[in-house]
Design an enzyme around this catalytic site. Structure first.
Site, PDB file in Angstrom:
ATOM      1  N   LEU A  33       0.807  -1.220   0.000  1.00  0.00           N
ATOM      2  CA  LEU A  33       0.000   0.000   0.000  1.00  0.00           C
ATOM      3  C   LEU A  33       0.842   1.272   0.000  1.00  0.00           C
ATOM      4  CD1 LEU A  33      -2.742  -1.079   2.580  1.00  0.00           C
ATOM      5  CD2 LEU A  33      -2.662  -1.473   0.108  1.00  0.00           C
ATOM      6  N   HIS A  37      -3.638   4.167  -2.150  1.00  0.00           N
ATOM      7  CA  HIS A  37      -4.528   3.234  -1.453  1.00  0.00           C
ATOM      8  C   HIS A  37      -5.088   3.881  -0.183  1.00  0.00           C
ATOM      9  CE1 HIS A  37      -1.621   0.274  -3.417  1.00  0.00           C
ATOM     10  NE2 HIS A  37      -2.791  -0.126  -3.900  1.00  0.00           N
TER      11      HIS A  37
HETATM   12  P1  AMP Z   1      -3.974  -2.069  -6.666  1.00  0.00           P
HETATM   13  O1  AMP Z   1      -3.470  -2.489  -5.338  1.00  0.00           O
HETATM   14  O2  AMP Z   1      -2.926  -1.488  -7.552  1.00  0.00           O
HETATM   15  O3  AMP Z   1      -4.814  -3.137  -7.332  1.00  0.00           O
HETATM   16  O4  AMP Z   1      -4.966  -0.856  -6.397  1.00  0.00           O
HETATM   17  C1  AMP Z   1      -6.028  -0.978  -5.492  1.00  0.00           C
HETATM   18  C2  AMP Z   1      -6.906   0.217  -5.622  1.00  0.00           C
HETATM   19  O5  AMP Z   1      -6.164   1.406  -5.338  1.00  0.00           O
HETATM   20  C3  AMP Z   1      -7.472   0.390  -7.029  1.00  0.00           C
HETATM   21  O6  AMP Z   1      -8.824   0.827  -6.951  1.00  0.00           O
HETATM   22  C4  AMP Z   1      -6.586   1.448  -7.608  1.00  0.00           C
HETATM   23  O7  AMP Z   1      -7.205   2.207  -8.633  1.00  0.00           O
HETATM   24  C5  AMP Z   1      -6.314   2.314  -6.400  1.00  0.00           C
HETATM   25  N1  AMP Z   1      -5.092   3.084  -6.608  1.00  0.00           N
HETATM   26  C6  AMP Z   1      -3.867   2.602  -6.933  1.00  0.00           C
HETATM   27  N2  AMP Z   1      -2.989   3.613  -7.096  1.00  0.00           N
HETATM   28  C7  AMP Z   1      -3.684   4.765  -6.881  1.00  0.00           C
HETATM   29  C8  AMP Z   1      -3.340   6.148  -6.923  1.00  0.00           C
HETATM   30  N3  AMP Z   1      -2.117   6.576  -7.225  1.00  0.00           N
HETATM   31  N4  AMP Z   1      -4.312   7.050  -6.646  1.00  0.00           N
HETATM   32  C9  AMP Z   1      -5.565   6.639  -6.362  1.00  0.00           C
HETATM   33  N5  AMP Z   1      -5.952   5.350  -6.305  1.00  0.00           N
HETATM   34  C10 AMP Z   1      -5.022   4.423  -6.563  1.00  0.00           C
END
Ligand code: AMP
Length: 281
Positions: A33, A37
């Site tokens: 995270l 996140h």
């Molecule tokens: P992930 O762990 O990469 O699958 O991401 C989990 C959630 O966090 C997803 O809904 C992503 O779109 C969101 N997320 C990842 N990076 C960002 C970021 N830089 N800004 C906002 N939300 C994010």
């Protein structure tokens, strides 16, 4: 805050909350995270009585030659971030808990999943829709939080919830960036110092395109070409795609009349990064 590995345990805890009439938010993640996140968790905490963060590197959304094995993992660090952000529960299952060895049921979607990232990752969204459906059934949240960083994923999930009648409100959250503009991503940890600098080209190219739109440019071909030209100034960057599509249907936008999504995926060395912005006339 509790860390739970079994589906049964999550169900029993959430059942207890429901009996008390508490509202439940879900933030699905693949862990490792960062502030992006965290912003989702903080938002979920502000809108619900209890928040579940799922922390699961979902094998079904990785293609055969992708980074499933090397994807970064650190559950202890993740748990500390979740707790600090106010989450009530972290669901951290093993792959065997989530998928039976002979699992043969998947949630698939036509249309929205075929373009953009779906072109180079043809099985990715089937994995995403399947795991998110499973998480929805396990946690049964009132609201679920997704980042605009993965714009296609957000559009796909909204459509899946509509088409399959999930009684869940999907909340989209803005992209969180590093100070220099790079969109935060767990995959940024793959970048060496030189690549980290080169990675700025995604945001810079998109910013230039946004400025063009703001000054009245409405020709999609012109704007796309401007993004591609700017990307090409970075020798370490190899474009996967640059697209401007309708923000809701993800179909090619001929002109900029309705909200459009300008999205790109670019390899910096071996690392595939994505970024985007939404432009409303
Ligand atoms: P992930 O762990 O990469 O699958 O991401 C989990 C959630 O966090 C997803 O809904 C992503 O779109 C969101 N997320 C990842 N990076 C960002 C970021 N830089 N800004 C906002 N939300 C994010």
């Amino acid at each position: 805050m509790q860390i739970v590995k079994s589906i049964e345990e999550v169900r029993s805890i959430v059942r207890g909350w429901r009996k008390e009439g508490l509202r439940v938010g879900l933030v699905p993640t693949m862990g490792y995270l960062h502030e992006g996140h965290k912003s989702l968790i903080v938002k979920a905490v502000s809108e619900n009585d209890r928040v579940v963060v799922s922390d699961f590197v979902n094998p079904t959304q990785f293609g055969a030659n992708e980074d499933l094995e090397s994807y970064p993992r650190d559950i202890e660090r993740d748990a500390a971030i979740c707790e600090a952000a106010g989450a009530s529960l972290v669901f951290h299952p093993e792959p065997e808990e989530m998928y039976f060895p002979d699992n043969c049921t998947f949630v698939d979607m036509d249309g929205l999943t075929k373009g953009l990232c779906g072109k180079s990752r043809p099985t990715h969204f089937r994995g995403v829709c399947t795991v998110v459906s499973k998480l929805f059934h396990i946690v049964m949240p009132d609201r679920a939080y997704f980042g605009q960083k993965d714009a296609q994923q957000l559009a796909v999930i909204r459509r899946m919830v509509r088409d399959l009648n999930f009684e869940i409100t999907i909340v989209g959250c803005p992209i969180v960036r590093e100070k220099d503009g790079l969109a935060m991503s767990s995959r940024n940890t793959y970048l060496n110092a030189e690549e980290r600098k080169a990675a700025l080209i995604l945001h810079k190219s998109l910013q230039a395109a946004e400025a063009l739109m703001q000054t009245g440019e409405r020709d999609v071909a012109v704007i796309k070409a401007a993004i591609v030209e700017r990307m090409k100034t970075e020798p370490l960057a190899r474009i996967d795609y640059v697209e401007i599509v309708d923000a809701e249907t993800l179909e090619d936008a001929a002109a900029i009349e309705r909200p459009v999504l300008a999205a790109t995926a670019v390899y910096i060395g071996k690392t595939r990064l994505i970024d985007n912005f939404i432009f409303e006339v």
